[in-house]
Structure formats: C-alpha cells, structure tokens
Write an enzyme that holds these catalytic residues in place. Sequence first.
Site, short mmCIF file in Angstrom:
data_model
loop_
_atom_site.label_atom_id
_atom_site.label_comp_id
_atom_site.label_asym_id
_atom_site.label_seq_id
_atom_site.Cartn_x
_atom_site.Cartn_y
_atom_site.Cartn_z
N LYS A 178 -34.80 -14.24 -12.93
CA LYS A 178 -33.69 -13.33 -12.63
C LYS A 178 -33.21 -13.71 -11.24
O LYS A 178 -33.82 -13.33 -10.24
CB LYS A 178 -34.18 -11.88 -12.68
CG LYS A 178 -33.12 -10.85 -13.02
CD LYS A 178 -31.93 -10.82 -12.10
CE LYS A 178 -32.19 -10.08 -10.82
NZ LYS A 178 -31.04 -10.15 -9.86
N GLU A 253 -43.14 -13.11 -1.62
CA GLU A 253 -42.69 -13.76 -0.38
C GLU A 253 -41.59 -12.87 0.19
O GLU A 253 -40.50 -12.79 -0.38
CB GLU A 253 -42.15 -15.15 -0.69
CG GLU A 253 -43.21 -16.13 -1.17
CD GLU A 253 -44.14 -16.56 -0.05
OE1 GLU A 253 -43.71 -16.67 1.11
OE2 GLU A 253 -45.33 -16.80 -0.35
N CYS A 287 -35.67 -16.12 5.79
CA CYS A 287 -36.81 -15.23 6.01
C CYS A 287 -37.58 -15.63 7.25
O CYS A 287 -38.21 -14.81 7.88
CB CYS A 287 -37.71 -15.28 4.78
SG CYS A 287 -38.14 -16.96 4.31
N GLU A 386 -35.78 -6.39 10.36
CA GLU A 386 -35.17 -7.66 9.97
C GLU A 386 -33.65 -7.48 9.85
O GLU A 386 -33.18 -6.63 9.08
CB GLU A 386 -35.74 -8.12 8.62
CG GLU A 386 -35.23 -9.49 8.21
CD GLU A 386 -35.78 -9.93 6.85
OE1 GLU A 386 -35.80 -9.10 5.92
OE2 GLU A 386 -36.20 -11.10 6.74
P1 NAD Z 1 -33.65 -8.16 -2.41
O1 NAD Z 1 -35.03 -7.64 -2.38
O2 NAD Z 1 -32.53 -7.21 -2.27
O3 NAD Z 1 -33.37 -8.95 -3.76
C1 NAD Z 1 -34.19 -10.03 -4.18
C2 NAD Z 1 -34.15 -10.12 -5.69
O4 NAD Z 1 -34.76 -8.93 -6.22
C3 NAD Z 1 -32.75 -10.17 -6.27
O5 NAD Z 1 -32.73 -10.99 -7.40
C4 NAD Z 1 -32.50 -8.73 -6.68
O6 NAD Z 1 -31.57 -8.59 -7.72
C5 NAD Z 1 -33.89 -8.32 -7.15
N1 NAD Z 1 -34.15 -6.87 -7.13
C6 NAD Z 1 -33.59 -5.93 -6.35
N2 NAD Z 1 -34.09 -4.71 -6.67
C7 NAD Z 1 -35.01 -4.91 -7.65
C8 NAD Z 1 -35.88 -4.05 -8.38
N3 NAD Z 1 -35.91 -2.73 -8.17
N4 NAD Z 1 -36.72 -4.59 -9.30
C9 NAD Z 1 -36.71 -5.93 -9.53
N5 NAD Z 1 -35.89 -6.78 -8.87
C10 NAD Z 1 -35.05 -6.28 -7.94
O7 NAD Z 1 -33.58 -9.29 -1.29
P2 NAD Z 1 -32.30 -10.17 -0.89
O8 NAD Z 1 -31.43 -9.34 -0.02
O9 NAD Z 1 -31.72 -10.83 -2.08
O10 NAD Z 1 -32.97 -11.34 -0.04
C11 NAD Z 1 -33.18 -11.24 1.32
C12 NAD Z 1 -34.63 -10.90 1.62
O11 NAD Z 1 -35.45 -11.92 1.07
C13 NAD Z 1 -34.92 -10.88 3.09
O12 NAD Z 1 -35.76 -9.78 3.39
C14 NAD Z 1 -35.67 -12.19 3.33
O13 NAD Z 1 -36.52 -12.18 4.44
C15 NAD Z 1 -36.40 -12.34 2.05
N6 NAD Z 1 -36.78 -13.73 1.82
C16 NAD Z 1 -38.10 -14.08 1.91
C17 NAD Z 1 -38.49 -15.42 1.77
C18 NAD Z 1 -39.94 -15.82 1.88
O14 NAD Z 1 -40.29 -16.92 1.45
N7 NAD Z 1 -40.81 -15.01 2.45
C19 NAD Z 1 -37.53 -16.39 1.51
C20 NAD Z 1 -36.19 -16.01 1.42
C21 NAD Z 1 -35.84 -14.67 1.57
#
Ligand code: NAD
Length: 495
Positions: A178, A253, A287, A386
């Site tokens: 997804k 992650e 991230c 963040e």
């Molecule tokens: P997000 O948590 O909003 O979304 C990530 C994914 O989760 C998307 O596909 C989203 O549709 C899905 N999602 C959202 N709500 C959900 C739910 N209730 N159940 C299941 N899936 C759900 O994050 P984002 O804004 O897309 O990404 C940015 C974040 O990702 C930042 O916090 C960043 O630090 C983190 N990030 C971490 C890493 C790492 O390797 N640690 C790498 C890249 C980004």
Amino acid sequence: MSETTRYQHFIGGEHVAPTSGEYFPSINPATRNVLYEAARGGADDIDRAVRSARATFEDPAWRDLSQTKRGHLLRRLGDLIGENAEELARMESSDNGKLLREMRGQLAGLPEYYLYYAGLADKIHGSVIPTSDRSVLNYTKREPLGVVGAITPWNSPLTLTTSKLAPALSVGNTVVIKPSEYTSATVLRLAELVLEAGFPPGAVNVVTGFGAEAGQALADHRDIAKISFTGSTATGARIAANTASRFIGSTLELGGKSPNIVFEDANVANAAMGVVAGIFAAAGQTCIAGSRVFAHRSVYDELLERVTERARTIKIGDPLDEATELGPLAFEDQRDKVAGYVDLGRSEGAKVLTGGNATDAGLGGFFYEPTVLVDVDNDMRVVREEIFGPVAAIMPFETEEEVVRLANDTEYGLAAGVWTSNLSRAHRVADRLEAGTIWINTYRAMSPMSPRQGFKNSGVGVEHGTETIKEYTRLKSVWVNTSEDPVADPFVLRS
Ligand code: NAD
C-alpha cells in the site's frame, strides 16, 4: 503524462479497477497540476490482493522454487529497474517534488539492493545444533512468513519499498504493498516490472489509496503474516498495537529528530556542508534529517555563517531542472505544517536567521525557503518535534558530556552525525549516542549492505544488510531421533 491518466490497482498480475469505482488525484507539488488519478482502495480490494498473494505463496511454482532461482529473478528485476531508471526517476520527481538528480541518484543505486538480496538468497540456511544426545539430529530452518503487508511513505517511494520488497521476496514471501496516497505511480510501475522479471502473478500486488482506508484494511487483514511499515511514529504506534494484539510481527521504520554535532576540532567547512546535506537536501523531507545542529561554542559563529550563507544561495525551483537545489514540499498540508512550525518557533522565542517564508517559486507550487533557527533550546517544540522540512535549529554547546546529553534528550533515535578530527572522541561519542545509525564526518549515506534500525520512538526491527532476513523469516527447529533403541522413561523431558 496526461491529466486523465488513471491507474488501477495491480493484483494477481493484472490491472484491477477499484471495487468502489472511485479514483483520487495525485498533484505535482511544484505546479499544483493534476498528474494522474489512482484507484481508491478499500477493504474489498485489499482482501482480493491478500487472497491473490496467499494463493501464489502456496503455489508450488513459487513455494518450491529454488533459492538460487529466486536470486535470478531478483537480479533480473534489478536490471529492469536500471533499464527504466530515467522514466521512474522523472515520475517520482514529478510526484513528490524531490530533485530529479536526487531521484536519479536513488534509482541508479536501486539495482544494487536487488543484486544484494539476489546474492544472499541461496546463502540463507539454518544450522545443526549439537544437543547433548548424540543420537539426536537437531537442525534449524528459516522459512518464509507468508503474505507480507508493506505500507510505505511518499518521500522516497521506490527506495523505501525496495528495502522491504527485496529481502521479503528473496526468502519466498509474497507481498501486498500500500504505497502512500501521494505517490502511487512508481510503485505500480515497479509491480509491472516484477511481473516482467518473471515472478509469478500475485507475488507482488499493489493496492493504492488512503491510509485510513486501504492502509488500515491491510494492517487489519487476518491473512497477513507481517506488516513492514515506514512512516510516521503516530501511524507506526497504531500498527504496532494492532499487530501485537494478533501476535504477528511488524518492522517499523519511523520518524526522527536527528542531531548533527560539530566539535571544535572538526573541519568546519566540511561540517557546514554536512549540515546543509542533512537538512536542506530533499527539502528536509527525510526521516534521517539532521534537524538539530549542535556546534561547539568556539566554532558556532563560523558554522552558522557558512550554513546560513549557503542556505541563502540555495536555488529554489523546478525539481526537474538540473540547476535546482531545493524543490517543493510534497503537498500543501506538508508545506503548511512546516510554515506552522516556523511560526511556532518564532512564538517560542526562536530567531529566524534566514528563510522562514513560504513561496511558490513562480511555479504555483508548495515551496518553503531553507530556514535556520537560532536562540533555540531543547525544550522548544521546534527542537523536539519532527518538522519534515528544510528547517535547521542550530545550538551552541560547551562540553562533550553536555552535547551527548542534549543529543540523547529526544524521543527519537534514528540517526546522528558527528564532525571531529579526534579519532578517540569520534568512537567514544558514537558509542554513547542513542541512535541506530551514526555518521562520522559524513551524513545521509546508505547502502543495502549496512543495517539500519531506529532506536526509541524511531522504530522496531532492522532494514538492510543480512540482519533484515530475520524480519522476513521464521525459525523452525527440527529434532530427529536417529536411534532405534527402546524409548526410555517417557515421563521425563528429553534433551
Ligand atoms: P504516514 O504515517 O502518514 O503514512 C505512511 C503510510 O501509512 C502511507 O502509505 C499512509 O497511507 C499509511 N497510513 C496512514 N494511516 C494509516 C493507518 N491508520 N493504517 C495503516 N496505514 C496508514 O507517514 P508519511 O507522512 O507518509 O511519511 C513521513 C513519515 O515517515 C515521517 O515521520 C518520516 O520520518 C517517516 N519516514 C521514516 C523512514 C525510516 O526509515 N525510518 C523513512 C522515510 C520516512
């Protein structure tokens, strides 16, 4: 790509229309133009994808395939990604606003990930355990889990998907992805390349849509053996609770607020570029952003001057233009969030040394100037939370002891940078920092060979390297009695 391009889900090797019949737009954040529409997935689509993945998992054509042959398929997939790299890089750059040259760089490195796990595929095996009974042969096996659910964010869609996909496939799992609702296109294209590489239909399925709908349905599905998630800490916490209650694993992650520490004995010119790379590359939407900069009091002014000077000359503009150094934030809410944090910082008493304004860069998009905040401390929300944008908070420190304490005073523990020419200090500080990745005299380096793990609220589980294989396998212990002797006392525990 025309405004009317419509992407379907990719399930069982076919393009499949959403059950809801609904689609949602994906916007180019540099221009606000609609790039394409993607299928709005829900529980029915997820169920169809999971059933397809499960059927492939159980199909002898995939289940009994030799590990060496799985490696061949992964190698072929890496080659195909290489052949399609330019198209994928352009698509990704238009979708999330990251610089084309950054996405080209990521795409150029991506085949290495598939190559790495291709090579590893037939080197994963269990071991023989010398238990105390000579007549017992006890051996272990690493088995695939089943259907892995992969949920990924928008900031580096293919790279972050690959971190899950390559190891999961290498050991015989099947996958339902997804992708982020902001970047559906390249992951769908990747699934087509998976099929073209020779993987069976259903080995990799993609259901597009929103987190609360398709994402939640995937995380909730009873036939999922594991969720591998990259995204925000808030969503990760929900997934962790959900998967734990069903006794299935999750690799998470999550977010970061990483310190980048410049000691008095550092090469300050290099450190300043490390600070710029840490927070202004990718418009801070990584991230691992080095968003908290600590500079020793004796080099604080020089570092500030160098970073600010470079920040002021950063060329903001069209991410597809080779000369551009800073593209837009990925979508409007993200830009507003960044602007809101800088305003919050001002109200908390921070001084904006440079930047601090939203702009459309003459293109209509969601840009924000590279921003340096000073007069900040570890208690302010701009330093604790963040931001995920091009905003650096720069603070002075006096002693090594103090800076280690300040650096560790955060709920996160993803990465940290250390700039010093003192070898002993470099290792000493690396030892004491509570973060899964430490860079010394460099920043934002990554390799499929090098494991990474978020400490504290930055995650659970390992990605990359050989260690991640454990995340996608389960261990079985087999006991074989080789003796024909009569069974001794049946009422005691054997060894
Ligand atoms: P997000 O948590 O909003 O979304 C990530 C994914 O989760 C998307 O596909 C989203 O549709 C899905 N999602 C959202 N709500 C959900 C739910 N209730 N159940 C299941 N899936 C759900 O994050 P984002 O804004 O897309 O990404 C940015 C974040 O990702 C930042 O916090 C960043 O630090 C983190 N990030 C971490 C890493 C790492 O390797 N640690 C790498 C890249 C980004």
